[in-house]
Enzyme design. Structure first.
Site, PDB file in Angstrom:
ATOM      1  CE1 TYR A 106      -7.370  10.547 -10.013  1.00 55.43           C
ATOM      2  CE2 TYR A 106      -8.037  12.238 -11.550  1.00 55.43           C
ATOM      3  CZ  TYR A 106      -7.490  10.999 -11.339  1.00 55.43           C
ATOM      4  OH  TYR A 106      -6.619  10.371 -12.386  1.00 55.43           O
ATOM      5  CG  ASP A 154      -1.768   1.141   1.322  1.00 57.75           C
ATOM      6  OD1 ASP A 154      -1.517   2.075   0.568  1.00 57.75           O
ATOM      7  OD2 ASP A 154      -2.761   1.160   2.146  1.00 57.75           O
ATOM      8  CB  VAL A 155       1.781   3.772  -2.484  1.00 61.17           C
ATOM      9  CG1 VAL A 155       2.307   2.681  -3.546  1.00 61.17           C
ATOM     10  CG2 VAL A 155       0.416   4.304  -2.874  1.00 61.17           C
ATOM     11  CB  THR A 166      -7.854   1.798 -16.537  1.00 64.07           C
ATOM     12  OG1 THR A 166      -8.288   3.204 -15.870  1.00 64.07           O
ATOM     13  CG2 THR A 166      -6.656   1.962 -17.844  1.00 64.07           C
ATOM     14  CG  ASN A 222       0.491   3.906 -12.714  1.00 62.03           C
ATOM     15  OD1 ASN A 222      -0.093   4.531 -13.434  1.00 62.03           O
ATOM     16  ND2 ASN A 222      -0.100   2.717 -12.168  1.00 62.03           N
TER      17      ASN A 222
HETATM   18  N1  LIG Z   1      -7.710   5.974 -16.568  1.00 67.74           N
HETATM   19  C1  LIG Z   1      -7.519   7.158 -16.666  1.00 67.74           C
HETATM   20  O1  LIG Z   1      -8.583   7.607 -17.480  1.00 67.74           O
HETATM   21  C2  LIG Z   1      -6.760   7.977 -16.240  1.00 67.74           C
HETATM   22  C3  LIG Z   1      -6.504   9.363 -16.662  1.00 67.74           C
HETATM   23  C4  LIG Z   1      -5.706  10.192 -15.903  1.00 67.74           C
HETATM   24  C5  LIG Z   1      -4.578   9.561 -14.951  1.00 67.74           C
HETATM   25  N2  LIG Z   1      -4.741   8.318 -14.551  1.00 67.74           N
HETATM   26  C6  LIG Z   1      -3.956   8.013 -13.568  1.00 67.74           C
HETATM   27  O2  LIG Z   1      -3.027   6.612 -13.928  1.00 67.74           O
HETATM   28  C7  LIG Z   1      -2.739   6.150 -12.959  1.00 67.74           C
HETATM   29  C8  LIG Z   1      -3.263   4.557 -12.980  1.00 67.74           C
HETATM   30  O3  LIG Z   1      -4.513   4.574 -13.300  1.00 67.74           O
HETATM   31  P1  LIG Z   1      -5.093   3.133 -13.933  1.00 67.74           P
HETATM   32  O4  LIG Z   1      -6.337   4.209 -15.047  1.00 67.74           O
HETATM   33  O5  LIG Z   1      -4.279   2.422 -14.592  1.00 67.74           O
HETATM   34  O6  LIG Z   1      -6.131   2.829 -12.887  1.00 67.74           O
HETATM   35  P2  LIG Z   1      -6.574   1.177 -12.330  1.00 67.74           P
HETATM   36  O7  LIG Z   1      -7.605   1.206 -11.373  1.00 67.74           O
HETATM   37  O8  LIG Z   1      -6.834   0.182 -13.732  1.00 67.74           O
HETATM   38  O9  LIG Z   1      -5.116   0.494 -11.761  1.00 67.74           O
HETATM   39  C9  LIG Z   1      -4.582   1.493 -10.700  1.00 67.74           C
HETATM   40  C10 LIG Z   1      -3.847   0.253  -9.749  1.00 67.74           C
HETATM   41  O10 LIG Z   1      -3.330   1.121  -8.489  1.00 67.74           O
HETATM   42  C11 LIG Z   1      -3.672   0.186  -7.492  1.00 67.74           C
HETATM   43  N3  LIG Z   1      -3.789   0.821  -6.329  1.00 67.74           N
HETATM   44  C12 LIG Z   1      -4.603   1.565  -5.843  1.00 67.74           C
HETATM   45  N4  LIG Z   1      -4.484   1.944  -4.597  1.00 67.74           N
HETATM   46  C13 LIG Z   1      -3.161   1.530  -4.263  1.00 67.74           C
HETATM   47  C14 LIG Z   1      -2.471   1.865  -3.248  1.00 67.74           C
HETATM   48  N5  LIG Z   1      -2.731   2.307  -2.043  1.00 67.74           N
HETATM   49  N6  LIG Z   1      -1.140   1.012  -3.205  1.00 67.74           N
HETATM   50  C15 LIG Z   1      -0.906   0.365  -4.329  1.00 67.74           C
HETATM   51  N7  LIG Z   1      -1.529   0.309  -5.339  1.00 67.74           N
HETATM   52  C16 LIG Z   1      -2.723   0.871  -5.382  1.00 67.74           C
HETATM   53  C17 LIG Z   1      -4.838  -0.754  -7.866  1.00 67.74           C
HETATM   54  O11 LIG Z   1      -4.900  -1.785  -7.205  1.00 67.74           O
HETATM   55  C18 LIG Z   1      -4.618  -0.899  -9.403  1.00 67.74           C
HETATM   56  O12 LIG Z   1      -3.924  -2.038  -9.603  1.00 67.74           O
HETATM   57  C19 LIG Z   1      -3.306   6.831 -11.752  1.00 67.74           C
HETATM   58  O13 LIG Z   1      -2.481   7.273 -11.037  1.00 67.74           O
HETATM   59  C20 LIG Z   1      -4.554   7.504 -12.460  1.00 67.74           C
HETATM   60  O14 LIG Z   1      -4.990   8.473 -11.415  1.00 67.74           O
HETATM   61  C21 LIG Z   1      -5.550   7.388 -15.202  1.00 67.74           C
END
Ligand SMILES: NC(=O)c1ccc[n+]([C@@H]2O[C@H](COP(=O)([O-])OP(=O)(O)OC[C@H]3O[C@@H](n4cnc5c(N)ncnc54)[C@H](O)[C@@H]3O)[C@@H](O)[C@H]2O)c1
Length: 251
Positions: A147, A56-57, A182, A83
């Protein structure tokens, strides 16, 4: 030649997993850190040169143990991809302190904690930090008080890191993705939001996980050896369009 090692947080799925797969294919050893230990174990099965570490980060002890485990496995760290993130869309009035704290603790504290634990190791290798923010950190919108604010803070934290860590040979950059299909986006993007994004984005579509991964891998690599303190919006042109009214584009 010895392989370089990258820690990628939130690597059990989505953008983090795509980045880990891409970098692994480019010859990196990858440490996959994620809070979802079941999913993590599944994706790591049979993956040579990958180490899965449940973490957990937002928890300083778990982060310290994860970085120790990574260094014991690889001997050093060349890149850290911060990430892991969580999203929540709701009006300000409905965003109670517990929700605010949860978003901040993962999205912002997590970046701070993982970076702080990795910095001594990155200083030894002249390594790189890549933080994942969002277009929500570049442009304000409704429903994203926690967010969007957390992601804007990640952008500024990246600049703080670049300013302070440059003399240790560490580069720090940020990728600000636009919408990507995602689990995170599916949870907060209604059909109406999806349609509006398509209209507002010059490329007229969502991004793919692998397209964001390419930007991240570039900033981790030697090809970006003189790039630090930058925010790279991988967003189909969303950030560039000040007056991106669909009605004007249709003319
Ligand atoms: N998908 C989008 O549209 C989008 C757009 C802009 C930014 N982002 C950013 O990209 C990054 C990845 O997002 P994604 O879309 O792949 O999401 P996702 O939900 O598919 O993946 C996120 C991962 O982070 C893990 N995670 C969550 N909380 C955690 C914690 N406390 N400790 C460790 N791991 C944890 C989850 O288990 C998951 O595997 C995020 O920072 C998100 O904010 C995503």
């Amino acid at each position: 030649m010895t392989k370089k090692t990258a820690i990628i947080t939130g690597a059990a799925r989505g953008i983090g997993l795509a980045t880990a797969r891409l970098m692994s294919g480019q010859g990196w050893r990858v440490v996959l850190a994620d809070i979802d230990s079941d999913e993590l174990a599944l994706v790591a099965q049979g993956w040579d040169d990958a180490l899965a570490v449940p973490c957990d980060v937002s928890d300083p002890d778990q982060v310290a143990a994860m970085v120790d485990q990574a260094v014991a496995w690889s001997g050093g760290i060349d890149a850290l991809v911060n990430n892991a993130g969580v999203a929540d869309f709701r009006p300000m009035g409905e965003t109670d302190l517990a929700i605010w704290r949860r978003i901040m603790s993962v999205n912002l504290d997590g970046v701070f904690l993982c970076s702080q634990a990795a910095i001594p190791h990155l200083a030894r290798t002249g390594g790189a930090i890549v933080n994942i923010a969002s277009i929500s950190g570049l442009r304000a919108s409704t429903l994203r008080v926690a967010y969007g604010t957390s992601k804007a803070a990640v952008i500024h934290l990246t600049r703080q890191q670049a300013a302070e860590l440059g003399q240790q040979g560490i580069r720090a950059n940020c990728v600000a993705p636009g919408p990507v299909d995602t689990k995170l986006a599916l949870a907060v993007h209604s059909p109406e939001i999806r349609a509006a994004y398509h209209d507002a984005i010059p490329l007229n579509r969502y991004g793919r996980e692998d397209e964001i991964a390419q930007a991240i891998a570039f900033l981790c690599s030697e090809r970006a050896s003189y790039v630090t303190g930058q925010v790279l919006a991988a967003d189909g042109g969303f950030e560039a369009t000040g007056v991106g009214l669909p009605a004007l584009r249709a003319v």
